[in-house]
Design a protein around this motif. Structure first.
Motif, PDB file in Angstrom:
ATOM      1  N   SER A   7      28.972  70.577  30.124  1.00  0.00           N
ATOM      2  CA  SER A   7      27.549  70.923  30.009  1.00  0.00           C
ATOM      3  C   SER A   7      26.747  69.706  29.571  1.00  0.00           C
ATOM      4  CB  SER A   7      27.336  72.052  28.992  1.00  0.00           C
ATOM      5  OG  SER A   7      27.846  73.226  29.541  1.00  0.00           O
ATOM      6  N   ALA A  70      16.169  66.061  34.336  1.00  0.00           N
ATOM      7  CA  ALA A  70      15.507  67.286  33.888  1.00  0.00           C
ATOM      8  C   ALA A  70      14.552  67.053  32.718  1.00  0.00           C
ATOM      9  CB  ALA A  70      16.545  68.331  33.517  1.00  0.00           C
ATOM     10  N   ASN A  74      10.913  68.532  33.014  1.00  0.00           N
ATOM     11  CA  ASN A  74      10.354  69.474  32.039  1.00  0.00           C
ATOM     12  C   ASN A  74       9.044  68.945  31.459  1.00  0.00           C
ATOM     13  OD1 ASN A  74      12.369  71.366  32.366  1.00  0.00           O
ATOM     14  ND2 ASN A  74      13.624  70.608  30.677  1.00  0.00           N
ATOM     15  N   SER A 101      13.918  69.010  25.488  1.00  0.00           N
ATOM     16  CA  SER A 101      12.895  68.427  26.373  1.00  0.00           C
ATOM     17  C   SER A 101      11.764  69.415  26.670  1.00  0.00           C
ATOM     18  CB  SER A 101      13.519  67.912  27.677  1.00  0.00           C
ATOM     19  OG  SER A 101      14.283  68.919  28.304  1.00  0.00           O
ATOM     20  N   ILE A 149      14.173  78.987  30.081  1.00  0.00           N
ATOM     21  CA  ILE A 149      15.421  78.379  30.558  1.00  0.00           C
ATOM     22  C   ILE A 149      16.225  79.440  31.305  1.00  0.00           C
ATOM     23  CG2 ILE A 149      16.693  78.875  28.393  1.00  0.00           C
ATOM     24  CD1 ILE A 149      17.982  76.085  28.682  1.00  0.00           C
ATOM     25  N   ASP A 178      13.837  75.997  33.569  1.00  0.00           N
ATOM     26  CA  ASP A 178      14.751  74.868  33.464  1.00  0.00           C
ATOM     27  C   ASP A 178      16.106  75.384  33.974  1.00  0.00           C
ATOM     28  OD1 ASP A 178      16.543  72.947  32.690  1.00  0.00           O
ATOM     29  OD2 ASP A 178      15.835  72.777  30.628  1.00  0.00           O
ATOM     30  N   THR A 180      18.680  73.539  34.864  1.00  0.00           N
ATOM     31  CA  THR A 180      19.637  72.428  34.800  1.00  0.00           C
ATOM     32  C   THR A 180      21.094  72.873  34.732  1.00  0.00           C
ATOM     33  OG1 THR A 180      17.940  71.179  33.664  1.00  0.00           O
ATOM     34  CG2 THR A 180      20.165  70.313  33.515  1.00  0.00           C
ATOM     35  N   GLN A 181      21.357  73.914  33.950  1.00  0.00           N
ATOM     36  CA  GLN A 181      22.765  74.284  33.734  1.00  0.00           C
ATOM     37  C   GLN A 181      23.307  75.250  34.794  1.00  0.00           C
ATOM     38  OE1 GLN A 181      25.000  73.155  31.576  1.00  0.00           O
ATOM     39  NE2 GLN A 181      23.658  71.839  30.372  1.00  0.00           N
ATOM     40  N   HIS A 203      23.286  65.071  37.258  1.00  0.00           N
ATOM     41  CA  HIS A 203      24.567  64.759  36.591  1.00  0.00           C
ATOM     42  C   HIS A 203      25.274  65.979  36.014  1.00  0.00           C
ATOM     43  CE1 HIS A 203      23.387  64.625  32.170  1.00  0.00           C
ATOM     44  NE2 HIS A 203      22.196  64.532  32.708  1.00  0.00           N
ATOM     45  N   LYS A 204      24.632  67.151  36.119  1.00  0.00           N
ATOM     46  CA  LYS A 204      25.308  68.372  35.663  1.00  0.00           C
ATOM     47  C   LYS A 204      26.095  69.001  36.813  1.00  0.00           C
ATOM     48  CE  LYS A 204      22.880  68.182  31.778  1.00  0.00           C
ATOM     49  NZ  LYS A 204      23.348  67.948  30.441  1.00  0.00           N
ATOM     50  N   CYS A 332      21.948  66.413  23.313  1.00  0.00           N
ATOM     51  CA  CYS A 332      20.629  65.859  23.007  1.00  0.00           C
ATOM     52  C   CYS A 332      20.170  66.179  21.598  1.00  0.00           C
ATOM     53  CB  CYS A 332      19.597  66.362  23.998  1.00  0.00           C
ATOM     54  SG  CYS A 332      20.017  65.905  25.651  1.00  0.00           S
TER      55      CYS A 332
HETATM   56  N1  PLP Z   1      17.711  70.951  30.231  1.00  0.00           N
HETATM   57  C1  PLP Z   1      18.936  71.406  29.957  1.00  0.00           C
HETATM   58  C2  PLP Z   1      19.167  72.879  29.889  1.00  0.00           C
HETATM   59  C3  PLP Z   1      19.997  70.523  29.751  1.00  0.00           C
HETATM   60  O1  PLP Z   1      21.214  70.993  29.488  1.00  0.00           O
HETATM   61  C4  PLP Z   1      19.734  69.132  29.834  1.00  0.00           C
HETATM   62  C5  PLP Z   1      20.808  68.137  29.574  1.00  0.00           C
HETATM   63  O2  PLP Z   1      21.573  68.263  28.663  1.00  0.00           O
HETATM   64  C6  PLP Z   1      18.432  68.697  30.118  1.00  0.00           C
HETATM   65  C7  PLP Z   1      17.453  69.641  30.311  1.00  0.00           C
HETATM   66  C8  PLP Z   1      18.088  67.237  30.224  1.00  0.00           C
HETATM   67  O3  PLP Z   1      18.583  66.736  31.422  1.00  0.00           O
HETATM   68  P1  PLP Z   1      18.599  65.158  31.753  1.00  0.00           P
HETATM   69  O4  PLP Z   1      19.803  64.624  31.075  1.00  0.00           O
HETATM   70  O5  PLP Z   1      18.687  65.088  33.227  1.00  0.00           O
HETATM   71  O6  PLP Z   1      17.338  64.589  31.243  1.00  0.00           O
END
Ligand code: PLP
Length: 377
Positions: A7, A70, A74, A101, A149, A178, A180-181, A203-204, A332
Motif C-alpha cells: 500500500s 495522487a 488531490n 494530501s 476516499i 481519491d 489511489t488504493q 506506483h500503487k 506519508c
Molecule cells: N492517496 C492515497 C490513498 C494514498 O495511499 C497515497 C499514497 O500513499 C496518496 C494519495 C499519495 O500518492 P502519491 O505517492 O502518488 O503522491
C-alpha cells in the motif's frame, strides 16, 4: 526480503519496465513538438497510455490529465474546484480518514476562508452517510465539493461510492474521490457511478513513481466541469496541467493500467486467497493475542491491519526488518499515531500495537508461511 508493504508502493512489473526503456533512451522527443518523428512517436505513446488509463478508470481518454501522482491530483482538485466555484459557495466536505494530501490541503483551504466539514467514520473508517445526507439537504450551506476516499490506505475499507455519488448527483454537488488504493483491485467505472473527479497514482499498481492522473468528467450535472489549474505555463494537458510530459513515466503508467485492467479478475482472486490464508494463519498462531482492525467485507483485497496485544509496533517492525517489509500505517504520516485508527475509536495503546500488512498479486503463500515463522520468533 518479503515485501508486504504494497500500500506504500509496489514493485515495477517487468512488462512495465520493458515498455518504459525505449522512451528513456531512443524516443526522447518532446511530445508537444510537432514536426519530426521522435516527437510524434512520443506523442502517440502518451495517447496510447491515456487510452489505457481511461479504460481502467471508466472515462474518456480526453478526461485524463497526467500529474506527478495522487498528492498533486488531490491538491489540484481541492484547490482548483474551490477556486473555480468560490462564487457559488465556500463549503467543502471530506472525511476524517483521508490521506494527508487531502487533509492538509483542506486545512490550507480553511486558512483561505473555506469551511470544511470532516465527516465522522464508523469503526472500520467508512464515512457516515447519514451525516452527509443531512449536510447536502442543508441548502444555505450546500457544499461545492464532496471528497471521499474510495478505499482506505491503512485498513482497506471501501466507502460506498455508489450511494455517495447518487446523493451528490441528486443534489448537484461535485464529487471527488481519491481512488489511489483501489485501482487494479476492484472494478472502477467513474462514468457509470457519476463521479466528477478522481485521483490516482501509478506506483500503487506496479507502475513507476512520480506519475499519476486526475480524471475530470467534462459534462455532468448539466454544466461544464471546470477547475482552476494548479500549474500555469505551456498549456499542456488541455491547460489543466502545464509542464513537459514525463513520457517514459506515462508509458509505464499506461502499461501498468493495461495490465491492471487485463488481469483484474485474476488479481482479485489471488489477493483474496492470500488475504484469507494470511488471516487464518495469524488467527491460528496468535489466537486471542491479536485483533483485526480491518473489516472482512467491502474492503480492498490484500490490506490487513492487525493489532498485536502488548507489542510495540515499531519495535516489532524493526525486529522483522531484515526479513520482512511492513509498516505501521501510511508511509506519508510515519511517526505520528494513525489518525485513521484513532477516528475508528482505537485508543493510543491499540494504535501503538497495530501493523499494516499489504499484499500484492506478486506475493505468494510461501512468503506468508515464512512471514509467520519470522513473526513467531
Ligand atoms: N492517496 C492515497 C490513498 C494514498 O495511499 C497515497 C499514497 O500513499 C496518496 C494519495 C499519495 O500518492 P502519491 O505517492 O502518488 O503522491
Amino acid at each position: 526480503m518479503i515485501y508486504f508493504d504494497n500500500s506504500a508502493t509496489t514493485p515495477i512489473h517487468p512488462e512495465v519496465r520493458d515498455a518504459m526503456w525505449p522512451y528513456l533512451f531512443e524516443i526522447y522527443g518532446n511530445p508537444s513538438s510537432k514536426y519530426y518523428t521522435q516527437a510524434n512517436k512520443a506523442r502517440d505513446a502518451v495517447e496510447e497510455s491515456r487510452d489505457h488509463v481511461a479504460r481502467l478508470l471508466g472515462c474518456q481518454p480526453e478526461e485524463v490529465i497526467f500529474t506527478s501522482g495522487a498528492t498533486e491530483s488531490n491538491n489540484m482538485v481541492l484547490k482548483g474546484v474551490a477556486d473555480q466555484y468560490s462564487s457559488k459557495g465556500n463549503h467543502i466536505v471530506t472525511t476524517k480518514t483521508e490521506h494527508p494530501s487531502i487533509l492538509e490541503t483542506a486545512k490550507y483551504l480553511e486558512t483561505k476562508g473555506y469551511r470544511v466539514t470532516y465527516l465522522d467514520v464508523d469503526r472500520f473508517a467508512r464515512a457516515d452517510l447519514d451525516q452527509l445526507s443531512r449536510i447536502v439537504l442543508d441548502t444555505p450551506s450546500k457544499p461545492i465539493l464532496v471528497s471521499v476516499i474510495w478505499g482506505n490506505n491503512e485498513v482497506g475499507s471501501l466507502n460506498d461510492l455508489e450511494s455517495i455519488a447518487k446523493l451528490c448527483n441528486e443534489h448537484q454537488i461535485f464529487l471527488h474521490t481519491d481512488a489511489t488504493q483501489v485501482l487494479g483491485k476492484i472494478q472502477v467505472d467513474m462514468t457509470a457511478l457519476g463521479i466528477n473527479f478522481l485521483s490516482c497514482s501509478s506506483h500503487k499498481l506496479h507502475g513507476p513513481k512520480g506519475i499519476g492522473a486526475t480524471a475530470i468528467k467534462k459534462h455532468r450535472l448539466g454544466f461544464k466541469t471546470k477547475m482552476t489549474p494548479l500549474l500555469h505555463g505551456g498549456e499542456q494537458e488541455g491547460g489543466y496541467r502545464s509542464g513537459t510530459l514525463s513520457v517514459h513515466n506515462i508509458v509505464g503508467f499506461g502499461k501498468a493500467a493495461e495490465i491492471a485492467y487485463r488481469d483484474l479478475k485474476e488479481s482479485q482472486l489471488k489477493m483474496s486467497q492470500l488475504e484469507g490464508y494470511l488471516m487464518s494463519r495469524l488467527s491460528e498462531a496468535f489466537a486471542s493475542s491479536i485483533q483485526f482492525n480491518s473489516d472482512v467485507e467491502a474492503k480492498i483485497p490484500g490490506i490487513v491491519n492487525v493489532r498485536f496485544e502488548s507489542v510495540n509496533n515499531e519495535l516489532l517492525l524493526k525486529k522483522l526488518s531484515d526479513h520482512v517489509a511492513l509498516s505501521t500505517g501510511s508511509a506519508c504520516s510515519s511517526g505520528k499515531p494513525s489518525h485513521v485508527l484513532s477516528s475508528m475509536g482505537i485508543n493510543v495503546d491499540g494504535i501503538r500495537s497495530s501493523v499494516r500488512i499489504s499484499l500484492s498479486k506478486l506475493n505468494t503463500i510461501e512468503e506468508i508461511d515464512q512471514f509467520l515463522i519470522e513473526l513467531k520468533k
